[in-house]
Design a protein around this motif. Structure first.
Motif, short mmCIF file in Angstrom:
data_model
loop_
_atom_site.label_atom_id
_atom_site.label_comp_id
_atom_site.label_asym_id
_atom_site.label_seq_id
_atom_site.Cartn_x
_atom_site.Cartn_y
_atom_site.Cartn_z
N ASN A 107 -11.75 4.12 -8.34
CA ASN A 107 -11.88 2.85 -7.63
C ASN A 107 -11.81 1.66 -8.57
OD1 ASN A 107 -12.60 1.61 -4.87
ND2 ASN A 107 -14.00 0.57 -6.25
N ASP B 263 0.84 -1.19 0.00
CA ASP B 263 0.00 0.00 0.00
C ASP B 263 0.87 1.24 0.00
OD1 ASP B 263 -1.76 2.18 0.87
OD2 ASP B 263 -3.20 0.59 1.27
N THR C 45 -3.78 2.53 -3.30
CA THR C 45 -3.91 2.40 -1.86
C THR C 45 -5.29 1.93 -1.44
OG1 THR C 45 -3.84 3.63 0.25
CG2 THR C 45 -4.49 4.87 -1.71
N ARG C 46 -5.34 1.08 -0.40
CA ARG C 46 -6.61 0.73 0.24
C ARG C 46 -6.77 1.46 1.57
NH1 ARG C 46 -9.57 -4.65 1.04
NH2 ARG C 46 -11.37 -3.38 0.47
N THR D 53 -8.11 3.49 -5.38
CA THR D 53 -8.37 2.67 -4.22
C THR D 53 -9.21 1.46 -4.59
OG1 THR D 53 -9.02 2.77 -1.89
CG2 THR D 53 -10.38 4.00 -3.47
N GLN D 54 -9.61 0.67 -3.56
CA GLN D 54 -10.33 -0.57 -3.85
C GLN D 54 -11.41 -0.81 -2.78
OE1 GLN D 54 -9.53 -5.18 -3.31
NE2 GLN D 54 -7.90 -4.29 -4.55
#
Length: 369
Positions: free
Chosen positions: A244, A154, A183-184, A216-217
């Motif tokens: 996302n 990350d 990044t999460r 992000t996720q």
């Protein structure tokens, strides 16, 4: 008083005995988890753990962060995208002409059980970037590169000093249009953003030199908590674009209504849905999380019927060694249409092709013309 994000990270659950204090585990479950963790490390912080319905053993949030015995099932690959073949400097890959990808760390704030870099996250640092000046020089010399993706692990688990160094080097390269961070953190530890004005200041300062995009996720609508939404708002206020990439995961979001709620929820808080990715056949992942193509396209298309117009821009795709391949739909009972959205090889750019697939098939092998 809210716990400091660094303390939350430091106090993350990393072994079975800690886990047994918060989840009801039988002796056999604990024994199995201990064996799994030796191969695939566990890390889950108190914030993300609080999102689990502890009374539901099939809870989708739990499935993403708590080990299960299926991780030991046979099959799968360590590197499903050919990352080793595309490495040009330790920690830097150049697979697509316009993009340089950097593995900046092997650490995450929560170790996702479906991670496609399961071979390295929380374990090996052999593939992690070490020579920032050398990488920056590579990008300067390869003027076809117009964007850099700083990933990991990350990227936001790097220190602010390290993040700023990346931005110092890359925002000064005139051929780059933007810089991405994978990044999460907004999902699994939004306190890193909510409590850190220095990080936001760095992003705002360097974002005036080059556009910064946060990728992000979010995989389930329950991850869109008030804290996560506020963190996203602060990133946007600092001038970042937030996009996302969802992974289609069995037992998590393989339901049209759930997937539609997620996509609509993302748009509502200012996040642009980018991809719905086919889960990769990673060792320790494929038998636990993969959804067959024929079922996957049915879920995605049923979800589209419930999405708002902005959410419908999302693409259902797979990240194959030869490129990002969009999964377009069926052309027959057991035939599907695919298109290269991004290609490693020039001759594949934009290529459309069909493949026969069986009911259980979740991935494409070698692709020939």
């Amino acid at each position: 008083m809210e716990e400091n994000w660094k303390d939350m990270l430091k106090n993350s659950i990393r072994d079975v005995e800690q886990l047994r204090k918060v989840l009801a585990l039988s002796e056999e479950e604990a024994r199995q988890m201990g064996e799994i963790i030796e191969r695939y490390p566990l890390c889950v912080n108190s914030y993300y753990l609080s999102l689990i319905d502890k009374d539901d053993p099939k809870d989708p949030i739990r499935k993403m962060c708590i080990p299960e015995i299926q991780e030991f099932s046979e099959g799968g690959q360590a590197d499903t995208s050919g990352e080793a073949d595309n490495t040009v400097v330790q920690g830097m890959q150049h697979k697509y002409k316009q993009t340089a990808l950097i593995l900046s760390t092997n650490q995450c704030a929560m170790y996702c059980r479906h991670c496609f870099r399961k071979r390295m996250v929380g374990a090996s640092s052999d593939e992690v970037a070490r020579q920032l000046p050398v990488m920056a020089d590579y990008v300067r010399r390869h003027t076809e590169i117009n964007n850099v993706l700083i990933s990991g692990g990350d990227a936001f688990l790097n220190s602010n000093e390290t993040i700023e160094k990346y931005l110092q080097y890359f925002t000064g390269i005139p051929t780059l249009d933007f810089i991405r961070f994978g990044t999460r953190i907004p999902v699994v530890l939004p306190q890193r953003i909510l409590q850190d004005s220095e990080l936001l200041g760095i992003l705002e300062t360097y974002g005036k030199r080059r556009q910064i995009i946060i990728v992000t996720q979010f995989n389930h609508p329950r991850e869109l908590t008030p804290e996560a939404v506020r963190a996203v708002g602060m990133l946007r206020a600092a001038g970042c674009i937030v996009r996302n990439q969802t992974v289609l995961l069995k037992g998590v979001n393989d339901d049209a209504e759930v997937l539609a709620r997620l996509m609509n929820g993302l748009v509502a808080c200012g996040i642009i849905p980018y991809y719905i990715f086919q889960c990769r056949p990673v060792a320790g992942v494929q038998n636990q999380f993969q959804v067959p193509f024929l079922r996957g396209i049915e879920i995605v298309e049923d979800a589209r019927k419930q999405m708002n117009g902005q959410a419908k821009s999302v693409r259902y795709a797979m990240s194959h060694p030869t490129g990002k391949i969009e999964i377009l739909g069926r052309t027959g009972p057991n035939q599907m249409l695919f298109k290269y959205h991004q290609a490693k090889y020039q001759q594949d750019h934009g290529r459309v092709f069909t493949r026969d697939v069986d009911d259980a098939q979740c991935w494409l092998g070698e692709i020939t013309r």
